[in-house]
Design an enzyme around this catalytic site. Structure first.
Site, PDB file in Angstrom:
ATOM      1  N   CYS A 190     -16.736   4.128 -25.814  1.00 49.33           N
ATOM      2  CA  CYS A 190     -18.080   4.701 -25.899  1.00 49.33           C
ATOM      3  C   CYS A 190     -18.638   5.035 -24.527  1.00 49.33           C
ATOM      4  O   CYS A 190     -19.679   4.523 -24.123  1.00 49.33           O
ATOM      5  CB  CYS A 190     -18.997   3.739 -26.639  1.00 49.33           C
ATOM      6  SG  CYS A 190     -18.356   3.316 -28.253  1.00 49.33           S
ATOM      7  N   GLU A 191     -17.935   5.868 -23.781  1.00 50.40           N
ATOM      8  CA  GLU A 191     -18.362   6.315 -22.452  1.00 50.40           C
ATOM      9  C   GLU A 191     -17.797   7.711 -22.280  1.00 50.40           C
ATOM     10  O   GLU A 191     -16.615   7.929 -22.558  1.00 50.40           O
ATOM     11  CB  GLU A 191     -17.721   5.479 -21.341  1.00 50.40           C
ATOM     12  CG  GLU A 191     -17.936   4.002 -21.401  1.00 50.40           C
ATOM     13  CD  GLU A 191     -19.001   3.527 -20.440  1.00 50.40           C
ATOM     14  OE1 GLU A 191     -19.277   4.237 -19.446  1.00 50.40           O
ATOM     15  OE2 GLU A 191     -19.556   2.461 -20.706  1.00 50.40           O
ATOM     16  N   GLU A 232       4.522  -6.220   1.537  1.00 51.43           N
ATOM     17  CA  GLU A 232       4.076  -6.605   0.196  1.00 51.43           C
ATOM     18  C   GLU A 232       3.851  -5.408  -0.727  1.00 51.43           C
ATOM     19  O   GLU A 232       2.726  -5.145  -1.140  1.00 51.43           O
ATOM     20  CB  GLU A 232       2.758  -7.383   0.313  1.00 51.43           C
ATOM     21  CG  GLU A 232       2.838  -8.577   1.217  1.00 51.43           C
ATOM     22  CD  GLU A 232       1.476  -9.226   1.460  1.00 51.43           C
ATOM     23  OE1 GLU A 232       1.459 -10.440   1.685  1.00 51.43           O
ATOM     24  OE2 GLU A 232       0.448  -8.526   1.413  1.00 51.43           O
ATOM     25  N   PRO A 233       4.895  -4.671  -1.057  1.00 50.46           N
ATOM     26  CA  PRO A 233       4.689  -3.537  -1.957  1.00 50.46           C
ATOM     27  C   PRO A 233       4.423  -4.002  -3.390  1.00 50.46           C
ATOM     28  O   PRO A 233       5.048  -4.943  -3.870  1.00 50.46           O
ATOM     29  CB  PRO A 233       6.025  -2.786  -1.887  1.00 50.46           C
ATOM     30  CG  PRO A 233       7.027  -3.824  -1.501  1.00 50.46           C
ATOM     31  CD  PRO A 233       6.310  -4.834  -0.662  1.00 50.46           C
ATOM     32  N   GLY A 234       3.485  -3.368  -4.043  1.00 51.54           N
ATOM     33  CA  GLY A 234       3.193  -3.673  -5.448  1.00 51.54           C
ATOM     34  C   GLY A 234       3.349  -2.417  -6.280  1.00 51.54           C
ATOM     35  O   GLY A 234       4.316  -2.238  -7.026  1.00 51.54           O
ATOM     36  N   ARG A 235       2.397  -1.500  -6.081  1.00 51.13           N
ATOM     37  CA  ARG A 235       2.368  -0.238  -6.814  1.00 51.13           C
ATOM     38  C   ARG A 235       3.693   0.508  -6.739  1.00 51.13           C
ATOM     39  O   ARG A 235       4.176   1.050  -7.738  1.00 51.13           O
ATOM     40  CB  ARG A 235       1.266   0.647  -6.208  1.00 51.13           C
ATOM     41  CG  ARG A 235       1.103   2.003  -6.870  1.00 51.13           C
ATOM     42  CD  ARG A 235       0.235   2.918  -5.991  1.00 51.13           C
ATOM     43  NE  ARG A 235      -0.944   2.233  -5.499  1.00 51.13           N
ATOM     44  CZ  ARG A 235      -2.108   2.166  -6.150  1.00 51.13           C
ATOM     45  NH1 ARG A 235      -2.258   2.795  -7.290  1.00 51.13           N
ATOM     46  NH2 ARG A 235      -3.128   1.499  -5.653  1.00 51.13           N
ATOM     47  N   GLY A 274       0.775  -1.236   0.000  1.00 49.69           N
ATOM     48  CA  GLY A 274       0.000   0.000   0.000  1.00 49.69           C
ATOM     49  C   GLY A 274       0.802   1.278   0.000  1.00 49.69           C
ATOM     50  O   GLY A 274       0.242   2.366   0.133  1.00 49.69           O
ATOM     51  N   ARG A 329      -8.284   3.113 -13.970  1.00 49.61           N
ATOM     52  CA  ARG A 329      -8.243   3.731 -12.637  1.00 49.61           C
ATOM     53  C   ARG A 329      -8.914   5.109 -12.549  1.00 49.61           C
ATOM     54  O   ARG A 329      -9.592   5.382 -11.564  1.00 49.61           O
ATOM     55  CB  ARG A 329      -6.805   3.783 -12.114  1.00 49.61           C
ATOM     56  CG  ARG A 329      -6.210   2.376 -11.918  1.00 49.61           C
ATOM     57  CD  ARG A 329      -4.875   2.371 -11.214  1.00 49.61           C
ATOM     58  NE  ARG A 329      -4.988   2.872  -9.865  1.00 49.61           N
ATOM     59  CZ  ARG A 329      -4.644   4.081  -9.474  1.00 49.61           C
ATOM     60  NH1 ARG A 329      -4.100   4.936 -10.322  1.00 49.61           N
ATOM     61  NH2 ARG A 329      -4.809   4.465  -8.234  1.00 49.61           N
ATOM     62  N   TYR A 361      -1.253  -1.611 -12.017  1.00 46.76           N
ATOM     63  CA  TYR A 361      -2.712  -1.559 -12.165  1.00 46.76           C
ATOM     64  C   TYR A 361      -3.153  -0.926 -13.483  1.00 46.76           C
ATOM     65  O   TYR A 361      -4.228  -0.347 -13.570  1.00 46.76           O
ATOM     66  CB  TYR A 361      -3.364  -0.871 -10.952  1.00 46.76           C
ATOM     67  CG  TYR A 361      -2.942  -1.525  -9.655  1.00 46.76           C
ATOM     68  CD1 TYR A 361      -3.333  -2.836  -9.376  1.00 46.76           C
ATOM     69  CD2 TYR A 361      -2.105  -0.879  -8.749  1.00 46.76           C
ATOM     70  CE1 TYR A 361      -2.915  -3.462  -8.215  1.00 46.76           C
ATOM     71  CE2 TYR A 361      -1.679  -1.509  -7.581  1.00 46.76           C
ATOM     72  CZ  TYR A 361      -2.078  -2.799  -7.322  1.00 46.76           C
ATOM     73  OH  TYR A 361      -1.662  -3.420  -6.178  1.00 46.76           O
TER      74      TYR A 361
END
Ligand SMILES: *Cc1c(COP(=O)(O)O)cnc(C)c1O
Length: 457
Positions: free
Chosen positions: A385-386, A310-313, A268, A354, A415
């Protein structure tokens, strides 16, 4: 000279005005690989992995214990990335059969893998046990029985498990990425008297789970796990959660005589997405957490466990950027009289969900040249198409930005590809690694043929 945050350290602007990633001109990249493309700066990703490991090892050694760093594979996992982080001394966290298979294909030994997930399938548990994973992080009471049954059926060693608990700490950038408050699906609460839970009256779901694991000969209780959220920029969430987990550990020891060996504090760690934002500094956070757990353990009168994080980002995110080609440019007059220039690129919410999912903010620059044109208020949008198909909500871009220009969006290494979809049947972009001026495709571009190959007609 490096552009600085939020760009990877290998991003520079050449004398001709074009961006370079690890020495490779983005115009060459775009010509060779097409757009959109995710571009990963290998040296930067490796450096961040190493930095987290060294910072935490040093800080925890200072207080007399050890720490293992697990890269959270969900941020972005490919065979090469699993190899890189393992070469840098990290282990790998997985949360599905797909992530597990990718890490195993990379040659990461089972013992260096963890398996997460709030709804693991029997097949995933089976693959994890077969691979000899170092730990299965159990997320519910029913899962205890399921893992025990799988381990019993195999008749081998007891399965190593941790219990994931929720500490009530709510941290991070957005409600959906905060995972330790009570009203959500992850973990087992350390609060007392949760409804509908078997066990002794007054026992929390977390304590009930720990006791249940100790009662199963097919399971080996390694320790307690807590992950409080994502994109956290305030260190206090980690120290408050660590205190709660260490307290629970001491309570379990008092009750059973078993002092578990390991505590995982999750991931996190927040990064910079915009210029001027400041990422959590691994050296500072490591020292702060280490000295805080040392104080708590002394207060509780228990020796420190071994820790893991547990670093990811914070490892993959800043190492990546997305390279897009500009298409339609459309000025739109706003109610207040201002003009917003809508700059459409050849990707969008299918390669970066995101902004639409969390209101996440990104930064973009013109990448193939510099311009002296007056900057305009721009919004970078995709081709889907949004109307919510927004890549960068608000950014100043040169007023002469035009079709054919290249745009780079910073900090998309985590991500991005891992959450990509085929919305509008748009094939997903490749992931291209650059190292010392040379590009290498880690994940190739999907083609319409790939999509049609799944369609049974
Ligand atoms: C998502 C997740 C992580 C990684 O979070 P980052 O914000 O990417 O560091 C770590 N551990 C668990 C259990 C997770 O779910």
């Amino acid at each position: 000279m490096s552009l600085g945050e939020p760009w990877s350290t290998g991003v520079t602007r050449g004398d001709d005005g074009a961006l370079r990633v690890a020495g490779l001109d983005v115009r060459t990249l775009a010509a060779q690989q097409g757009t959109p493309a995710y571009v990963l700066d290998e040296a930067d990703l490796r450096r961040r992995a190493r930095h987290y490991r060294e910072a935490f090892e040093q800080a925890f050694a200072q207080v007399g214990t050890g720490v293992d760093v697990y890269y959270a594979g969900k941020a972005f996992l490919s065979v090469a990335v699993a190899r890189w982080v393992h070469e840098e001394g990290l282990r790998v966290d997985t949360s599905t059969g797909g992530e597990l298979a990718t890490a195993l294909r990379a040659g990461v030994p089972g013992v260096d893998l963890g398996l997460h997930g709030n709804n693991k399938s029997d097949a995933e548990i089976e693959v994890a046990l077969e691979a000899g994973v170092g730990r299965i992080i159990v997320d519910s009471l029913v899962e205890i029985d399921r893992v025990a049954a799988a381990a019993r059926a195999r008749g081998a060693e007891p399965a190593p498990v941790m219990i994931r608990v929720t500490t009530g700490v709510h941290a991070g950038g957005h409600e959906y990425i905060s995972t330790a408050h009570e009203d959500q699906k992850f973990g087992l609460s350390i609060a007392r008297g949760a409804p509908g839970v078997d066990g002794e009256p007054g026992d929390s779901p977390a304590m009930t789970a720990l006791l249940a694991v100790l009662a199963r000969p097919e399971l080996r209780l390694l320790g307690i796990h807590s992950h409080i959220g994502s994109q956290i920029l305030d260190p206090s969430g980690f120290t408050v959660a660590a205190r709660a987990v260490l307290t629970l550990r001491a309570q379990l020891a008092e009750r059973t005589g078993v002092l578990v060996d390991e505590v995982d504090l999750g991931g996190g760690y927040g990064i910079a997405y915009l210029p001027g934002e400041v990422a959590l500094d691994p050296d500072r956070i490591a020292k702060e957490v280490a000295s805080s757990v040392e104080a708590v353990a002394a207060e509780l009168g228990t020796p420190l466990p071994r820790f893991s994080i547990e670093p990811g980002r914070s490892i993959a995110g800043p190492a990546g950027l997305t390279l897009y080609a500009v298409g339609t440019v459309k000025p739109v007059r706003l109610d207040d009289g201002r003009v917003r220039t809508y700059v459409s690129v050849d990707g969008g919410m299918s390669d970066n969900i995101r902004p639409a999912l969390y209101g996440a903010q990104y930064h973009a620059v013109l990448a193939d040249r510099v311009s002296t044109a007056e900057p305009v208020l721009a919004r970078v949008v995709g081709k889907h198409c949004e109307s919510g198909d927004i890549v960068v909500h608000e950014v100043q871009l040169p007023g002469d930005v035009q079709a054919g220009d290249l745009l780079a969006v910073a900090a998309t290494g985590a991500y991005g590809r891992s959450m990509a979809s085929n919305y509008n049947l748009v094939p997903r972009p490749p992931v291209v690694a650059v190292r010392e001026g040379a590009a290498r495709v880690l994940v190739r571009r999907e083609t319409v043929e790939d999509l049609l190959a799944l369609d049974q007609g």
